[in-house]
Design a protein around this motif. Structure first.
Motif, PDB file in Angstrom:
ATOM      1  N   SER A  93     -34.310 -63.850 -28.021  1.00 44.73           N
ATOM      2  CA  SER A  93     -32.673 -64.265 -27.218  1.00 44.73           C
ATOM      3  C   SER A  93     -33.240 -65.672 -26.456  1.00 44.73           C
ATOM      4  CB  SER A  93     -32.620 -62.811 -26.993  1.00 44.73           C
ATOM      5  OG  SER A  93     -31.107 -63.094 -25.675  1.00 44.73           O
ATOM      6  N   ALA A  94     -31.746 -66.022 -26.313  1.00 47.91           N
ATOM      7  CA  ALA A  94     -31.799 -67.177 -24.953  1.00 47.91           C
ATOM      8  C   ALA A  94     -30.840 -66.851 -24.387  1.00 47.91           C
ATOM      9  CB  ALA A  94     -31.043 -68.485 -26.146  1.00 47.91           C
ATOM     10  N   ILE A  95     -30.726 -65.401 -23.705  1.00 50.15           N
ATOM     11  CA  ILE A  95     -29.759 -64.966 -22.877  1.00 50.15           C
ATOM     12  C   ILE A  95     -30.163 -64.716 -21.565  1.00 50.15           C
ATOM     13  CG2 ILE A  95     -28.061 -63.449 -22.665  1.00 50.15           C
ATOM     14  CD1 ILE A  95     -27.439 -62.985 -25.925  1.00 50.15           C
ATOM     15  N   SER A  96     -31.099 -63.807 -21.698  1.00 45.12           N
ATOM     16  CA  SER A  96     -31.458 -64.034 -19.996  1.00 45.12           C
ATOM     17  C   SER A  96     -33.096 -63.855 -20.198  1.00 45.12           C
ATOM     18  CB  SER A  96     -31.229 -62.602 -19.404  1.00 45.12           C
ATOM     19  OG  SER A  96     -31.545 -61.655 -20.199  1.00 45.12           O
ATOM     20  N   PHE A  97     -33.790 -64.163 -19.542  1.00 46.41           N
ATOM     21  CA  PHE A  97     -35.026 -63.711 -19.093  1.00 46.41           C
ATOM     22  C   PHE A  97     -35.873 -63.344 -17.564  1.00 46.41           C
ATOM     23  CE2 PHE A  97     -38.662 -66.073 -16.995  1.00 46.41           C
ATOM     24  CZ  PHE A  97     -39.903 -66.190 -17.213  1.00 46.41           C
ATOM     25  N   VAL A  98     -36.791 -62.596 -18.185  1.00 50.19           N
ATOM     26  CA  VAL A  98     -37.375 -61.980 -16.771  1.00 50.19           C
ATOM     27  C   VAL A  98     -39.061 -62.034 -16.995  1.00 50.19           C
ATOM     28  CG1 VAL A  98     -38.059 -59.949 -16.145  1.00 50.19           C
ATOM     29  CG2 VAL A  98     -35.522 -60.030 -16.612  1.00 50.19           C
ATOM     30  N   ASP A  99     -39.598 -62.461 -15.458  1.00 53.68           N
ATOM     31  CA  ASP A  99     -41.309 -62.693 -15.420  1.00 53.68           C
ATOM     32  C   ASP A  99     -41.231 -61.220 -14.666  1.00 53.68           C
ATOM     33  OD1 ASP A  99     -43.078 -63.253 -14.029  1.00 53.68           O
ATOM     34  OD2 ASP A  99     -42.853 -65.075 -15.084  1.00 53.68           O
ATOM     35  N   ALA A 152     -21.827 -50.425 -16.070  1.00 54.55           N
ATOM     36  CA  ALA A 152     -21.465 -51.125 -16.928  1.00 54.55           C
ATOM     37  C   ALA A 152     -20.108 -52.241 -17.889  1.00 54.55           C
ATOM     38  CB  ALA A 152     -20.850 -49.227 -18.337  1.00 54.55           C
ATOM     39  N   MET A 153     -18.926 -51.484 -16.207  1.00 53.72           N
ATOM     40  CA  MET A 153     -17.981 -52.632 -15.988  1.00 53.72           C
ATOM     41  C   MET A 153     -18.820 -54.657 -15.901  1.00 53.72           C
ATOM     42  SD  MET A 153     -15.546 -51.129 -13.372  1.00 53.72           S
ATOM     43  CE  MET A 153     -15.522 -52.834 -12.248  1.00 53.72           C
ATOM     44  N   GLY A 154     -20.169 -54.588 -15.297  1.00 59.39           N
ATOM     45  CA  GLY A 154     -20.818 -55.934 -14.886  1.00 59.39           C
ATOM     46  C   GLY A 154     -22.147 -56.076 -16.550  1.00 59.39           C
ATOM     47  N   ARG A 155     -22.537 -54.609 -17.180  1.00 64.78           N
ATOM     48  CA  ARG A 155     -23.158 -55.178 -17.977  1.00 64.78           C
ATOM     49  C   ARG A 155     -22.519 -55.699 -19.521  1.00 64.78           C
ATOM     50  NH1 ARG A 155     -28.589 -53.812 -18.797  1.00 64.78           N
ATOM     51  NH2 ARG A 155     -28.502 -54.887 -15.998  1.00 64.78           N
ATOM     52  N   VAL A 156     -21.249 -55.255 -19.252  1.00 66.44           N
ATOM     53  CA  VAL A 156     -20.634 -55.308 -20.588  1.00 66.44           C
ATOM     54  C   VAL A 156     -20.267 -56.756 -20.998  1.00 66.44           C
ATOM     55  CG1 VAL A 156     -18.012 -55.900 -19.863  1.00 66.44           C
ATOM     56  CG2 VAL A 156     -18.626 -54.871 -22.222  1.00 66.44           C
ATOM     57  N   ALA A 157     -20.378 -57.929 -20.207  1.00 68.04           N
ATOM     58  CA  ALA A 157     -20.682 -59.342 -20.629  1.00 68.04           C
ATOM     59  C   ALA A 157     -22.289 -59.731 -21.365  1.00 68.04           C
ATOM     60  CB  ALA A 157     -20.739 -60.201 -19.422  1.00 68.04           C
ATOM     61  N   GLY A 158     -22.644 -58.686 -20.838  1.00 68.19           N
ATOM     62  CA  GLY A 158     -23.909 -59.338 -21.225  1.00 68.19           C
ATOM     63  C   GLY A 158     -24.568 -58.255 -23.307  1.00 68.19           C
ATOM     64  N   TRP A 159     -23.824 -57.492 -23.020  1.00 64.99           N
ATOM     65  CA  TRP A 159     -23.665 -56.262 -23.844  1.00 64.99           C
ATOM     66  C   TRP A 159     -23.313 -57.636 -25.194  1.00 64.99           C
ATOM     67  CZ3 TRP A 159     -21.650 -51.517 -21.709  1.00 64.99           C
ATOM     68  CH2 TRP A 159     -22.784 -50.439 -21.005  1.00 64.99           C
ATOM     69  N   LEU A 160     -21.882 -57.979 -25.017  1.00 59.64           N
ATOM     70  CA  LEU A 160     -21.016 -58.437 -26.467  1.00 59.64           C
ATOM     71  C   LEU A 160     -21.761 -60.015 -26.024  1.00 59.64           C
ATOM     72  CD1 LEU A 160     -17.980 -58.040 -24.316  1.00 59.64           C
ATOM     73  CD2 LEU A 160     -18.201 -57.030 -26.223  1.00 59.64           C
ATOM     74  N   ALA A 161     -22.355 -60.601 -25.442  1.00 59.25           N
ATOM     75  CA  ALA A 161     -23.436 -62.051 -25.121  1.00 59.25           C
ATOM     76  C   ALA A 161     -24.835 -61.445 -26.286  1.00 59.25           C
ATOM     77  CB  ALA A 161     -24.124 -62.574 -24.169  1.00 59.25           C
TER      78      ALA A 161
END
Ligand code: ACO
Length: 382
Positions: A17-23, A336-345
């Motif tokens: 995935s190229a969407i987000s990254f966590v260290d 969920a209102m915030g996370r919906v963009a991530g779910w869709l990505a």
């Protein structure tokens, strides 16, 4: 073929995935390579949603068109409002949200997921309508009239307006907008994985998002933010905090809002949210709840910090929502209102090179048990 069983799939990659990254050791979170601190300070939820979905921040024209599209799709169908009114007002708002999202898919059939333009429209509808569903159910259960969105207000301001009936001030809008940005994506968490599994069957995006909402609702995931406030209320005063936490630890109970599968240092989102909670209490005056939260954070960090257990995103978000006058069981729907963009990505990314998720298991049962008629049974399950 590897057959090692990894409980909770810890450390098992399930996608590229190229969407987000966590260290998790350095406490870094990036969306498409941009640090979360920069986005929280300078961006807006609309811009961040574009970043996650399209891969880069929008130029002025693209941002203008996104804002316009969201405004066009914010209003709920009257039947969705009727559906919300049919649900019990004592029911949990996450269940109402999940039911309404599943129903939305019947009004906007999107079963052919091969068309980019259709998929884009589904993303716009879902991002625009989730806040409208949350505020409509909230007003319905409070016995208040459901309000239509206003053309002149942006995404977050519209939510606060349709929720409270009052045009929100700049400070409240910015605070909630930052919360939505911070919740917009977080690599392969449980609800995102759930959405990707559903997406891998080529189910439509409303089904993808409703399954992710169901997964988010659990207390070990997004549901923790509501439980944090319940815990702070149960503690009741700063003086009780130490004994309460000690009892929890002695009973080996989880302290809600602490710990994370990936972060073994401070969750960068919790740091930003704590600052936000500080600013809000400076503005409105500190509350007992906030003072208790600070003390709990201090005690848990002292006792469990060496095990890598620190406050996570859910610990301080509730304090901010509470300061905005939002009821605690509406916290997870806001997540969920915030996370919906991530779910869709993630759904769009899953579709690029899709293969249905079909893992395996290690069978731990018996074989070749004979079938016995009911009158001859008397075994362990009888
Ligand atoms: N309170 C007390 N101890 C904890 C906590 C906590 N909140 N979280 C983890 N631990 C301890 C466990 O007891 C365990 O200790 P042990 O090794 O002595 O047995 C150790 O830390 C590891 O715990 P795991 O359960 O293996 O951690 P896992 O990665 O599976 O779970 C989770 C992560 C679910 C977030 C966990 O920390 C937890 O239950 N936290 C409380 C609920 C919460 O805040 N959830 C929101 C997470 S953020 C989000 O989803 C948006």
């Amino acid at each position: 073929m590897p057959h090692e069983f990894v409980p909770g799939l810890e450390g098992v990659p399930i996608a590229e995935s190229a969407i987000s990254f966590v260290d998790g050791l350095k406490g870094v979170l990036e969306y498409r390579g941009i640090r979360i601190e920069n986005l929280a300070e300078h961006s807006t939820y609309e811009e961040t949603a574009h970043l996650l979905l399209k891969g880069d921040l929008p130029d002025q024209a693209a941002l203008g068109s996104l804002i316009h599209e969201l405004a066009n799709h914010r209003r709920l169908e009257s039947q969705i409002i009727d559906l919300l009114k049919c649900l019990p007002e004592y029911g949990h708002p996450m269940d109402a949200l999940q039911a309404a999202i599943a129903a939305l898919g019947m009004f906007h059939p999107a079963r052919d997921v091969t068309k980019d333009a259709e998929n884009h429209l589904s993303c716009i509808r879902l991002i625009a309508k989730l806040p409208s569903i949350v505020s409509a159910f909230e007003r319905f259960r409070n016995g208040a009239e459901i309000l239509s969105p206003r053309e002149d207000l942006g995404h977050t301001a519209n939510f606060l307006y349709t929720l409270t009936g009052v045009e929100p001030n700049h400070v409240s809008v910015k605070a909630l907008d930052v919360c939505l940005i911070l919740h917009a994506d977080h690599t392969m968490n449980a609800s995102t994985f759930s959405g990707r599994v559903t997406g891998s069957t080529l189910a439509d995006p409303y089904t993808v998002v409703s399954s992710a909402v169901g997964t988010l609702s659990g207390p070990l995931h997004g549901g923790a933010n509501e439980q944090v406030l319940d815990m702070l209320r149960e503690i009741g005063s700063v003086q009780n905090a130490e004994t309460y936490i000690e009892n929890k630890m002695a009973n080996k109970d989880r302290i809600m809002g602490f710990g994370h599968r990936v972060y073994k240092t401070k969750d960068p989102r919790a740091i930003i949210l704590r600052r936000l909670a500080d600013e809000m209490t400076e503005e409105h005056g500190s509350t007992e709840l906030y003072e208790i939260a600070l003390r709990v954070d201090e005690i848990v960090t002292e006792r469990l910090g060496e095990k890598g257990i620190f406050a996570n995103v859910d610990f301080y978000s509730g304090i901010v929502y509470d300061a905005l006058g939002i009821r605690s069981d509406a916290f997870t729907p806001i997540f969920a209102m915030g996370r919906v963009a991530g779910w869709l990505a993630h759904w769009l990314e899953q579709l690029i090179d899709n293969r249905i998720f079909r893992p395996t298991q290690i069978y731990a049962g018996e074989h070749d048990i004979p079938y016995r008629p009911a009158e001859q049974r008397g075994g362990k399950s009888s």
